[in-house]
Design a protein around this motif. Structure first.
Motif, PDB file in Angstrom:
ATOM      1  N   TYR A 178       0.816  -1.212   0.000  1.00  0.00           N
ATOM      2  CA  TYR A 178       0.000   0.000   0.000  1.00  0.00           C
ATOM      3  C   TYR A 178       0.852   1.266   0.000  1.00  0.00           C
ATOM      4  CZ  TYR A 178      -3.868  -3.163   0.865  1.00  0.00           C
ATOM      5  OH  TYR A 178      -4.807  -4.173   0.755  1.00  0.00           O
ATOM      6  N   LYS A 200      -1.113  -0.110   5.805  1.00  0.00           N
ATOM      7  CA  LYS A 200      -1.357  -1.539   5.940  1.00  0.00           C
ATOM      8  C   LYS A 200      -0.220  -2.332   5.287  1.00  0.00           C
ATOM      9  CE  LYS A 200      -5.419  -1.229   3.992  1.00  0.00           C
ATOM     10  NZ  LYS A 200      -6.753  -1.581   3.427  1.00  0.00           N
ATOM     11  N   ASP A 201       0.062  -3.497   5.841  1.00  0.00           N
ATOM     12  CA  ASP A 201       1.095  -4.346   5.248  1.00  0.00           C
ATOM     13  C   ASP A 201       0.463  -5.250   4.192  1.00  0.00           C
ATOM     14  OD1 ASP A 201      -0.167  -6.446   6.637  1.00  0.00           O
ATOM     15  OD2 ASP A 201       1.239  -6.327   8.316  1.00  0.00           O
ATOM     16  N   GLY A 224      -2.766  -6.757   4.983  1.00  0.00           N
ATOM     17  CA  GLY A 224      -3.855  -5.852   5.326  1.00  0.00           C
ATOM     18  C   GLY A 224      -3.872  -5.432   6.775  1.00  0.00           C
ATOM     19  N   LYS A 225      -2.815  -5.732   7.513  1.00  0.00           N
ATOM     20  CA  LYS A 225      -2.759  -5.368   8.932  1.00  0.00           C
ATOM     21  C   LYS A 225      -2.313  -3.912   9.070  1.00  0.00           C
ATOM     22  CE  LYS A 225      -1.704  -8.517  11.809  1.00  0.00           C
ATOM     23  NZ  LYS A 225      -1.070  -9.543  12.658  1.00  0.00           N
ATOM     24  N   ARG A 226      -3.096  -3.139   9.807  1.00  0.00           N
ATOM     25  CA  ARG A 226      -2.841  -1.707   9.943  1.00  0.00           C
ATOM     26  C   ARG A 226      -1.637  -1.414  10.836  1.00  0.00           C
ATOM     27  NH1 ARG A 226      -8.709  -1.848  10.045  1.00  0.00           N
ATOM     28  NH2 ARG A 226      -8.601  -2.299  12.278  1.00  0.00           N
ATOM     29  N   GLU A 254      -2.905   4.093  12.385  1.00  0.00           N
ATOM     30  CA  GLU A 254      -4.172   3.699  11.762  1.00  0.00           C
ATOM     31  C   GLU A 254      -5.045   2.937  12.756  1.00  0.00           C
ATOM     32  OE1 GLU A 254      -3.558   1.546   8.166  1.00  0.00           O
ATOM     33  OE2 GLU A 254      -3.036   3.329   7.008  1.00  0.00           O
ATOM     34  N   GLU A 255      -4.439   2.019  13.487  1.00  0.00           N
ATOM     35  CA  GLU A 255      -5.196   1.219  14.459  1.00  0.00           C
ATOM     36  C   GLU A 255      -5.760   2.100  15.564  1.00  0.00           C
ATOM     37  OE1 GLU A 255      -7.032  -2.129  15.507  1.00  0.00           O
ATOM     38  OE2 GLU A 255      -5.588  -2.086  13.840  1.00  0.00           O
TER      39      GLU A 255
END
Length: 211
Positions: free
Chosen positions: A8, A168-169, A172-174, A178-179
């Motif tokens: 991303y 995101k990686d 899709g992990k923020r 972002e989290e």
């Protein structure tokens, strides 16, 4: 265990590379990308870095004097350790660290030896690789360098804001910022000051993060 994803990010570099083999090849028109910051991961996981992270790790390891300073703050304010993972907690952690640094300054100054050389003499080799890992004010900082023919052939850095403000990686992990924004209530969508306060609590430096 440190890698950087770019699914991303506006780069056409390979994803999942260790920083010592990192690439920085811009691609401003990359589909689905939305950030010039890469997504560093430690053992595949995003990591928040900075004063709060240092303070919580010190507390978990019962490391003094940080543990006593944090416990004193919690006792005086009535907050819990869990509540430190917040905007308030990040600002409080910087204030607590400032107190600890002031208390340590006299000891550090007394450890200085006058008239010693300020740097170490060295000769640049024909070829070598090296890295430097340290804690900067904003958090974990890493630099990786490759020298060939006595010149810099490759140089990559993963700075604190790269960790905190990563997109995101590939899975899709923020990233941490972002989290932290998920679920933040906003009273006025035309002026989302609450979201700004969350981001600012991480003290971002995007110019360094993009490098």
């Amino acid at each position: 265990r440190i890698t950087e994803d770019v699914a991303y990010s506006w780069f056409r570099s390979s994803s999942g590379l260790h920083p010592s083999r990192g690439e920085t090849q811009p691609d401003p028109h990359k589909p689905n990308a939305y950030s010039w910051v890469k997504a560093p991961r430690y053992n595949g996981e995003p990591m928040e870095v900075g004063s709060l992270a240092r303070l919580l790790i010190a507390q978990a390891q019962n490391h003094e004097p940080a543990t006593s300073a944090l416990n004193s703050f919690l006792q005086k304010t009535g907050h819990t350790l869990q509540e430190m993972v917040s905007v308030m907690g990040r600002h409080a952690a910087r204030a607590i660290e400032s107190l600890l640094l002031v208390d340590a300054l006299e000891r550090w100054i007394n450890n200085l030896v006058p008239d010693e050389p300020p740097c170490v003499e060295f000769t640049i080799p024909d070829r070598c690789e090296g890295m430097g890992l340290t804690e900067a004010a904003r958090g974990a900082l890493g630099h990786w360098i490759v020298v060939e023919d006595r010149k810099i052939a490759r140089y990559q850095c993963v700075v604190p804001t790269t960790w905190n403000c990563s997109p995101k990686d590939d899975r899709g992990k923020r990233g941490p910022v972002e989290e932290a924004l998920i679920g933040t209530p906003v009273a006025n969508e035309a002026s989302p000051i609450e979201a700004v306060r969350v981001v600012r609590s991480f003290d971002p430096c995007l110019a360094c993060a993009v490098h």
